[in-house]
Design an enzyme around this catalytic site. Structure first.
Site, PDB file in Angstrom:
ATOM      1  N   HIS A   1      12.509  -2.958  -1.178  1.00  0.00           N
ATOM      2  CA  HIS A   1      11.929  -2.774  -2.475  1.00  0.00           C
ATOM      3  C   HIS A   1      13.347  -3.861  -2.702  1.00  0.00           C
ATOM      4  CE1 HIS A   1      10.015  -1.424  -5.833  1.00  0.00           C
ATOM      5  NE2 HIS A   1      11.917  -1.462  -6.578  1.00  0.00           N
TER       6      HIS A   1
ATOM      7  N   ARG B   1       0.583  -1.458  -0.069  1.00  0.00           N
ATOM      8  CA  ARG B   1       0.009   0.087   0.370  1.00  0.00           C
ATOM      9  C   ARG B   1       0.836   1.477   0.121  1.00  0.00           C
ATOM     10  NH1 ARG B   1      -5.784  -1.438   0.310  1.00  0.00           N
ATOM     11  NH2 ARG B   1      -6.097  -3.182   0.423  1.00  0.00           N
TER      12      ARG B   1
HETATM   13  C1  GAR Z   1       9.665  -8.343  -0.701  1.00  0.00           C
HETATM   14  O1  GAR Z   1      10.946  -9.287  -1.608  1.00  0.00           O
HETATM   15  C2  GAR Z   1      10.269  -6.585  -0.747  1.00  0.00           C
HETATM   16  O2  GAR Z   1      11.116  -5.844  -1.436  1.00  0.00           O
HETATM   17  C3  GAR Z   1       8.876  -6.552  -1.585  1.00  0.00           C
HETATM   18  O3  GAR Z   1       8.185  -7.835  -1.905  1.00  0.00           O
HETATM   19  C4  GAR Z   1       8.596  -8.468  -0.913  1.00  0.00           C
HETATM   20  C5  GAR Z   1       7.709  -9.101   0.584  1.00  0.00           C
HETATM   21  O4  GAR Z   1       8.504 -10.579   0.780  1.00  0.00           O
HETATM   22  N1  GAR Z   1       8.575  -5.322  -1.586  1.00  0.00           N
HETATM   23  C6  GAR Z   1       7.620  -4.098  -2.497  1.00  0.00           C
HETATM   24  O5  GAR Z   1       7.873  -4.735  -3.484  1.00  0.00           O
HETATM   25  C7  GAR Z   1       7.500  -3.095  -2.244  1.00  0.00           C
HETATM   26  N2  GAR Z   1       7.669  -2.399  -3.340  1.00  0.00           N
HETATM   27  P1  GAR Z   1       8.009 -11.133   2.154  1.00  0.00           P
HETATM   28  O6  GAR Z   1       6.725 -11.209   2.467  1.00  0.00           O
HETATM   29  O7  GAR Z   1       8.579 -12.296   1.333  1.00  0.00           O
HETATM   30  O8  GAR Z   1       9.564 -10.472   2.597  1.00  0.00           O
END
Ligand code: GAR
Length: 203
Positions: free
Chosen positions: A111, A93
């Protein structure tokens, strides 16, 4: 010990790493609560199973952000738990008002790219399609831009010829789990200053 909250929407592997590093003493923080905008988020199950407080907060009708009256509930919940630092870990979000003001300079995001390259979604696929030879991950302060706040930590990951989005994401994730802990420790220590966009260690 300072209080952190993790906000997560999905799988929760960064949350898992945070919990592991708190337990093994490398992350110096108290995880006061885990909050999700999805009732079925695996992150909530991980938190509960590890004995932490896990809360689902209704995100309201919008898909990619929270209307102010819904975001306000996030603010009061974080304040009720006396949170010093909010750690977004796959929280899908865009953060707006009133949260940005209530926790100004106290919200971090991780990120999976070397920002400012590839903000947004599906960024491992975008990095492969663009043909860059390195990608990686970034921990940054959250401000009113998308994936645009001052950068605290980054790690570079080489892109291999036989990578697909999944293999690349998996190698980046390993680095995410390492640098998020380092960045949280730095911010909680207070041993940094921000000059322009640069986050500089002072300790
Ligand atoms: C991670 O790779 C994080 O960097 C990314 O979502 C994934 C969550 O993984 N976040 C984004 O893309 C935010 N823009 P997780 O739930 O296993 O921590």
């Amino acid at each position: 010990m300072k209080n952190i909250a993790v906000l997560a929407s999905g799988r929760g592997s960064n949350l898992e790493a945070i919990i592991k590093n708190i337990k093994n003493g490398t992350l110096h923080a108290n995880l006061a609560c885990v909050i999700s905008d999805r009732e079925d988020a695996n992150a909530l199950a991980i938190a509960r199973d590890a004995g932490y407080k896990a809360l689902y907060l209704d995100p309201g009708p919008k898909k990619t952000w929270l209307l102010p009256e819904y975001e306000e509930k996030y603010v009061t919940t974080l304040q009720d738990h006396k949170i010093d630092l909010v750690c977004l870990s796959g929280f899908m979000r865009i953060i707006k008002q009133p949260l940005l003001t209530a926790f100004a300079g106290r919200i971090l995001n991780i990120h999976p790219s070397l920002l400012p390259a590839f903000p947004g979604l599906e960024v491992q696929k975008k990095a492969l399609e663009y043909g860059v030879k390195f990608s990686g991950c970034t921990v940054h302060f959250v401000d009113d831009t998308v994936d645009g706040g001052p950068i605290i930590a980054q790690a570079a990951v080489p892109i291999l010829d036989d990578d697909d989005a999944d293999t690349l994401a998996a190698r980046i994730l390993k680095e995410e789990h390492r640098i998020y802990t380092e960045a949280i420790n730095l911010v909680l220590s207070g041993k940094y200053k921000i000059e322009g966009r640069r986050v500089i260690k002072t300790g």
